[in-house]
Write an enzyme that holds these catalytic residues in place. Structure first.
Site, PDB file in Angstrom:
ATOM      1  N   TYR A  25      12.137  -5.176 -15.268  1.00 47.69           N
ATOM      2  CA  TYR A  25      12.170  -4.249 -14.132  1.00 47.69           C
ATOM      3  C   TYR A  25      12.153  -2.812 -14.669  1.00 47.69           C
ATOM      4  O   TYR A  25      12.983  -1.989 -14.359  1.00 47.69           O
ATOM      5  CB  TYR A  25      13.423  -4.510 -13.280  1.00 47.69           C
ATOM      6  CG  TYR A  25      13.288  -4.022 -11.848  1.00 47.69           C
ATOM      7  CD1 TYR A  25      12.466  -4.671 -10.944  1.00 47.69           C
ATOM      8  CD2 TYR A  25      13.994  -2.896 -11.411  1.00 47.69           C
ATOM      9  CE1 TYR A  25      12.349  -4.224  -9.634  1.00 47.69           C
ATOM     10  CE2 TYR A  25      13.880  -2.448 -10.103  1.00 47.69           C
ATOM     11  CZ  TYR A  25      13.058  -3.125  -9.226  1.00 47.69           C
ATOM     12  OH  TYR A  25      12.932  -2.675  -7.922  1.00 47.69           O
ATOM     13  N   GLU A  83       6.269  -5.884 -27.313  1.00 46.67           N
ATOM     14  CA  GLU A  83       6.832  -6.308 -28.602  1.00 46.67           C
ATOM     15  C   GLU A  83       7.945  -7.353 -28.445  1.00 46.67           C
ATOM     16  O   GLU A  83       8.373  -7.957 -29.419  1.00 46.67           O
ATOM     17  CB  GLU A  83       7.327  -5.084 -29.402  1.00 46.67           C
ATOM     18  CG  GLU A  83       8.515  -4.326 -28.826  1.00 46.67           C
ATOM     19  CD  GLU A  83       8.167  -3.337 -27.715  1.00 46.67           C
ATOM     20  OE1 GLU A  83       7.037  -3.361 -27.190  1.00 46.67           O
ATOM     21  OE2 GLU A  83       9.072  -2.541 -27.362  1.00 46.67           O
ATOM     22  N   HIS A 107      -1.097  -6.664 -19.547  1.00 45.46           N
ATOM     23  CA  HIS A 107      -1.750  -6.187 -20.770  1.00 45.46           C
ATOM     24  C   HIS A 107      -1.981  -7.419 -21.643  1.00 45.46           C
ATOM     25  O   HIS A 107      -1.113  -8.299 -21.718  1.00 45.46           O
ATOM     26  CB  HIS A 107      -0.838  -5.177 -21.475  1.00 45.46           C
ATOM     27  CG  HIS A 107      -1.406  -4.588 -22.735  1.00 45.46           C
ATOM     28  ND1 HIS A 107      -2.741  -4.251 -22.880  1.00 45.46           N
ATOM     29  CD2 HIS A 107      -0.814  -4.258 -23.914  1.00 45.46           C
ATOM     30  CE1 HIS A 107      -2.928  -3.746 -24.092  1.00 45.46           C
ATOM     31  NE2 HIS A 107      -1.781  -3.741 -24.730  1.00 45.46           N
ATOM     32  N   ASP A 190      -7.622  -0.604 -23.780  1.00 46.35           N
ATOM     33  CA  ASP A 190      -6.340  -0.006 -23.398  1.00 46.35           C
ATOM     34  C   ASP A 190      -5.655   0.616 -24.616  1.00 46.35           C
ATOM     35  O   ASP A 190      -5.187   1.756 -24.567  1.00 46.35           O
ATOM     36  CB  ASP A 190      -5.430  -1.075 -22.770  1.00 46.35           C
ATOM     37  CG  ASP A 190      -4.153  -0.467 -22.223  1.00 46.35           C
ATOM     38  OD1 ASP A 190      -4.212   0.145 -21.144  1.00 46.35           O
ATOM     39  OD2 ASP A 190      -3.106  -0.584 -22.883  1.00 46.35           O
ATOM     40  N   GLU A 226       0.031  28.148 -21.376  1.00 48.88           N
ATOM     41  CA  GLU A 226      -1.412  28.108 -21.608  1.00 48.88           C
ATOM     42  C   GLU A 226      -1.923  26.707 -21.931  1.00 48.88           C
ATOM     43  O   GLU A 226      -2.899  26.251 -21.342  1.00 48.88           O
ATOM     44  CB  GLU A 226      -1.771  29.080 -22.758  1.00 48.88           C
ATOM     45  CG  GLU A 226      -3.249  29.268 -22.943  1.00 48.88           C
ATOM     46  CD  GLU A 226      -3.956  29.716 -21.673  1.00 48.88           C
ATOM     47  OE1 GLU A 226      -3.480  30.657 -21.004  1.00 48.88           O
ATOM     48  OE2 GLU A 226      -5.003  29.107 -21.326  1.00 48.88           O
ATOM     49  N   GLU A 230      -0.794  24.313 -17.785  1.00 45.64           N
ATOM     50  CA  GLU A 230      -2.079  24.424 -17.082  1.00 45.64           C
ATOM     51  C   GLU A 230      -2.974  23.201 -17.288  1.00 45.64           C
ATOM     52  O   GLU A 230      -3.918  22.965 -16.529  1.00 45.64           O
ATOM     53  CB  GLU A 230      -2.803  25.708 -17.535  1.00 45.64           C
ATOM     54  CG  GLU A 230      -3.913  26.097 -16.574  1.00 45.64           C
ATOM     55  CD  GLU A 230      -4.580  27.429 -16.904  1.00 45.64           C
ATOM     56  OE1 GLU A 230      -3.913  28.330 -17.450  1.00 45.64           O
ATOM     57  OE2 GLU A 230      -5.782  27.554 -16.603  1.00 45.64           O
TER      58      GLU A 230
HETATM   59  N1  LIG Z   1       4.227   1.386 -18.694  1.00 40.79           N
HETATM   60  C1  LIG Z   1       3.086   1.297 -18.029  1.00 40.79           C
HETATM   61  O1  LIG Z   1       2.796   2.115 -17.178  1.00 40.79           O
HETATM   62  C2  LIG Z   1       2.099   0.174 -18.268  1.00 40.79           C
HETATM   63  C3  LIG Z   1       0.781   0.275 -17.755  1.00 40.79           C
HETATM   64  C4  LIG Z   1      -0.070  -0.836 -17.845  1.00 40.79           C
HETATM   65  C5  LIG Z   1       0.390  -1.995 -18.464  1.00 40.79           C
HETATM   66  N2  LIG Z   1       1.660  -2.033 -18.967  1.00 40.79           N
HETATM   67  C6  LIG Z   1       2.141  -3.279 -19.550  1.00 40.79           C
HETATM   68  O2  LIG Z   1       3.204  -3.769 -18.739  1.00 40.79           O
HETATM   69  C7  LIG Z   1       4.142  -4.491 -19.537  1.00 40.79           C
HETATM   70  C8  LIG Z   1       5.532  -3.899 -19.337  1.00 40.79           C
HETATM   71  O3  LIG Z   1       5.566  -2.606 -19.870  1.00 40.79           O
HETATM   72  P1  LIG Z   1       6.561  -1.476 -19.317  1.00 40.79           P
HETATM   73  O4  LIG Z   1       6.127  -0.185 -19.952  1.00 40.79           O
HETATM   74  O5  LIG Z   1       6.633  -1.565 -17.823  1.00 40.79           O
HETATM   75  O6  LIG Z   1       7.937  -1.948 -19.960  1.00 40.79           O
HETATM   76  P2  LIG Z   1       9.356  -1.194 -19.859  1.00 40.79           P
HETATM   77  O7  LIG Z   1       9.826  -0.978 -21.254  1.00 40.79           O
HETATM   78  O8  LIG Z   1       9.280  -0.015 -18.955  1.00 40.79           O
HETATM   79  O9  LIG Z   1      10.264  -2.289 -19.129  1.00 40.79           O
HETATM   80  C9  LIG Z   1      10.568  -3.501 -19.723  1.00 40.79           C
HETATM   81  C10 LIG Z   1      11.600  -4.252 -18.908  1.00 40.79           C
HETATM   82  O10 LIG Z   1      11.920  -5.457 -19.612  1.00 40.79           O
HETATM   83  C11 LIG Z   1      13.344  -5.545 -19.774  1.00 40.79           C
HETATM   84  N3  LIG Z   1      13.615  -6.246 -21.027  1.00 40.79           N
HETATM   85  C12 LIG Z   1      13.449  -5.785 -22.290  1.00 40.79           C
HETATM   86  N4  LIG Z   1      13.765  -6.727 -23.175  1.00 40.79           N
HETATM   87  C13 LIG Z   1      14.148  -7.812 -22.464  1.00 40.79           C
HETATM   88  C14 LIG Z   1      14.589  -9.113 -22.800  1.00 40.79           C
HETATM   89  N5  LIG Z   1      14.718  -9.472 -24.091  1.00 40.79           N
HETATM   90  N6  LIG Z   1      14.887  -9.969 -21.803  1.00 40.79           N
HETATM   91  C15 LIG Z   1      14.771  -9.606 -20.522  1.00 40.79           C
HETATM   92  N7  LIG Z   1      14.351  -8.385 -20.112  1.00 40.79           N
HETATM   93  C16 LIG Z   1      14.051  -7.507 -21.077  1.00 40.79           C
HETATM   94  C17 LIG Z   1      13.821  -4.096 -19.781  1.00 40.79           C
HETATM   95  O11 LIG Z   1      15.198  -4.051 -19.442  1.00 40.79           O
HETATM   96  C18 LIG Z   1      12.914  -3.505 -18.705  1.00 40.79           C
HETATM   97  O12 LIG Z   1      13.411  -3.828 -17.436  1.00 40.79           O
HETATM   98  C19 LIG Z   1       3.605  -4.398 -20.971  1.00 40.79           C
HETATM   99  O13 LIG Z   1       2.808  -5.514 -21.187  1.00 40.79           O
HETATM  100  C20 LIG Z   1       2.744  -3.137 -20.939  1.00 40.79           C
HETATM  101  O14 LIG Z   1       1.735  -3.086 -21.916  1.00 40.79           O
HETATM  102  C21 LIG Z   1       2.516  -0.992 -18.884  1.00 40.79           C
HETATM  103  C1  LIG Z   2       0.031   3.898 -19.008  1.00 43.91           C
HETATM  104  C2  LIG Z   2      -0.846   3.368 -20.134  1.00 43.91           C
HETATM  105  C3  LIG Z   2      -0.788   4.296 -21.349  1.00 43.91           C
HETATM  106  O1  LIG Z   2      -2.181   3.347 -19.660  1.00 43.91           O
HETATM  107  C4  LIG Z   2      -0.501   1.913 -20.492  1.00 43.91           C
HETATM  108  O2  LIG Z   2      -1.591   1.300 -21.110  1.00 43.91           O
HETATM  109  C5  LIG Z   2       0.745   1.711 -21.327  1.00 43.91           C
HETATM  110  O3  LIG Z   2       0.667   0.983 -22.329  1.00 43.91           O
HETATM  111  O4  LIG Z   2       1.807   2.240 -20.960  1.00 43.91           O
HETATM  112 MG   LIG Z   3      -1.200   0.173 -22.802  1.00 43.50          MG
HETATM  113 MG   LIG Z   4      -3.279   1.749 -20.250  1.00 44.93          MG
END
Ligand SMILES: NC(=O)c1ccc[n+]([C@@H]2O[C@H](COP(=O)([O-])OP(=O)(O)OC[C@H]3O[C@@H](n4cnc5c(N)ncnc54)[C@H](O)[C@@H]3O)[C@@H](O)[C@H]2O)c1
Ligand SMILES: CC(C)(O)[C@@H](O)C(=O)O
Ligand SMILES: [Mg+2]
Ligand SMILES: [Mg+2]
Length: 330
Positions: A25, A83, A107, A190, A226, A230
């Site tokens: 979450y 990870e 992802h 990505d 700058e 911006e």
């Molecule tokens: N951040 C982004 O905007 C974004 C965009 C596109 C895709 N993604 C993908 O979405 C996925 C999630 O990324 P995120 O950036 O939202 O992650 P995040 O780090 O924001 O959130 C991870 C969540 O997992 C929970 N967590 C961590 N370790 C845990 C464990 N061992 N057991 C249970 N819960 C655990 C954390 O408490 C947190 O709620 C990834 O695959 C990422 O590549 C992220």
């Molecule tokens: C938001 C991004 C950079 O596009 C996503 O790919 C991530 O890994 O957080």
């Molecule tokens: Mg990414």
């Molecule tokens: Mg991305």
């Protein structure tokens, strides 16, 4: 030609009787879960103890441990940090996968690089919004959507694409556009985008501009406004109407400087570096480096991150933003 999907191509009914477990979450977990619930779908959250669990409680979700949520769900969306996914999958997801479940990702990292190998009797699908999680929520609340990708790695039930499209509609992405891709293409583009352009490229470009001005004796505050403040205003114009709209808005002087000086900043050396970075992604070298970095508690990540957190641009920026009403919290 890449396939594109819009609102009328997706049917929420395809997953309206399914239980969707959003695991994690954080940035994406919260954004996607809230949007799915507002779209009328049945969402539960799988999360460990901690700050983000409290946020899910506050938002009024039904909450379980990861394994319990995985067991209860038909669709399991893995929104844990990339990870950590492989370990959590082995211990808390794999043992509870049932025949015909849909295992979903935003992802492709773990599936593409072989860190998660799902069993043959589940669907394996990606629904990836092309934007940060907070914007996935904010854009949905504004009645719009962040564009998304779908990819089908495994179609055991024969319904994988309908499920992916319905989920994409649930989070608001079909309001913009949904492209159909593969796990490989999503993962490689990505990683390349965030490393070379969106995150790595931009922060280094801004830092280089800031440091050049400050080293030449200009006030750090001037340099910040700058090259950083911006930047958003310029990017907003590019986002709305491409380079053309931005160039219509800036002065002819700026446009001439843009056209003639830009290629000197991003020249042959940068193209070579981009090619090298893409190659490291394609060969799995970057993935291996990141996986090993996590195994030894992230010494490089932590050192580099600390240095940037302590950079003058962050100090000056925090002070200037604290005076600007648009950044004041209500
Ligand atoms: N951040 C982004 O905007 C974004 C965009 C596109 C895709 N993604 C993908 O979405 C996925 C999630 O990324 P995120 O950036 O939202 O992650 P995040 O780090 O924001 O959130 C991870 C969540 O997992 C929970 N967590 C961590 N370790 C845990 C464990 N061992 N057991 C249970 N819960 C655990 C954390 O408490 C947190 O709620 C990834 O695959 C990422 O590549 C992220
Ligand atoms: C938001 C991004 C950079 O596009 C996503 O790919 C991530 O890994 O957080
Ligand atoms: Mg990414
Ligand atoms: Mg991305």
């Amino acid at each position: 030609m890449i396939k594109k999907y819009y609102e009328s191509d997706a049917d929420l009914e395809k997953i309206s009787s399914s239980t969707i477990a959003v695991l994690g979450y954080g940035s994406q977990g919260r954004g996607q879960a809230l949007n799915l619930r507002d779209s009328g779908l049945n969402v539960i959250i799988g999360i460990r103890e901690g700050k983000s669990r409290n946020a899910a409680v506050e938002d009024g979700f039904e909450i379980y441990g990861v394994s319990e949520a995985a067991k209860k769900a038909d669709i399991i969306m893995v929104l844990l940090p990339d990870e950590k996914q492989a370990e959590v999958y082995r211990e808390d997801i794999r043992p509870f996968l049932a025949d015909g479940n849909c295992l979903m990702f935003s992802h492709g990292f773990n599936v593409h690089y072989g860190q998660i190998v799902p069993p043959a009797n589940v669907d394996v699908v990606m629904v990836a919004p092309k934007g940060p999680g907070h914007m996935v929520r904010r854009t949905y609340e504004d009645g719009k959507g962040v564009p998304g990708l779908i990819a089908i790695e495994q179609d055991y039930t024969g319904n994988a694409k309908d499920i992916a499209l319905a989920y994409a509609k649930g989070i608001g992405s079909t309001r913009a556009v949904v492209l159909e891709t593969t796990f490989r293409e999503e993962t490689e583009t990505d990683l390349f985008g965030e490393q070379a352009v969106l995150c790595g490229g931009v922060t280094c470009l801004v830092k280089a501009g800031f440091e050049t001005l400050v080293a030449a004796g200009y006030a750090p505050e001037m340099a910040y406004l700058e090259v950083l403040h911006e930047l958003k205003l310029i990017v907003d114009l590019i986002y709305e109407g491409g380079f053309t709209k931005m160039r219509d808005s800036i002065s002819n002087t700026a446009q001439y400087g843009d056209l003639t000086r830009g290629p000197r900043v991003i020249g042959a050396e940068s193209y070579d570096a981009m090619e090298e970075i893409l190659c490291e992604i394609q060969t799995g070298e970057f993935a291996k480096e990141w996986i090993l970095e996590n195994m030894v508690n992230r010494p490089v990540f932590n050192a580099l991150n600390r240095a940037d957190e302590e950079h003058l641009i962050e100090e000056v920026g925090a002070e200037l933003r604290s005076m600007m009403p648009q950044f004041k919290k209500d």
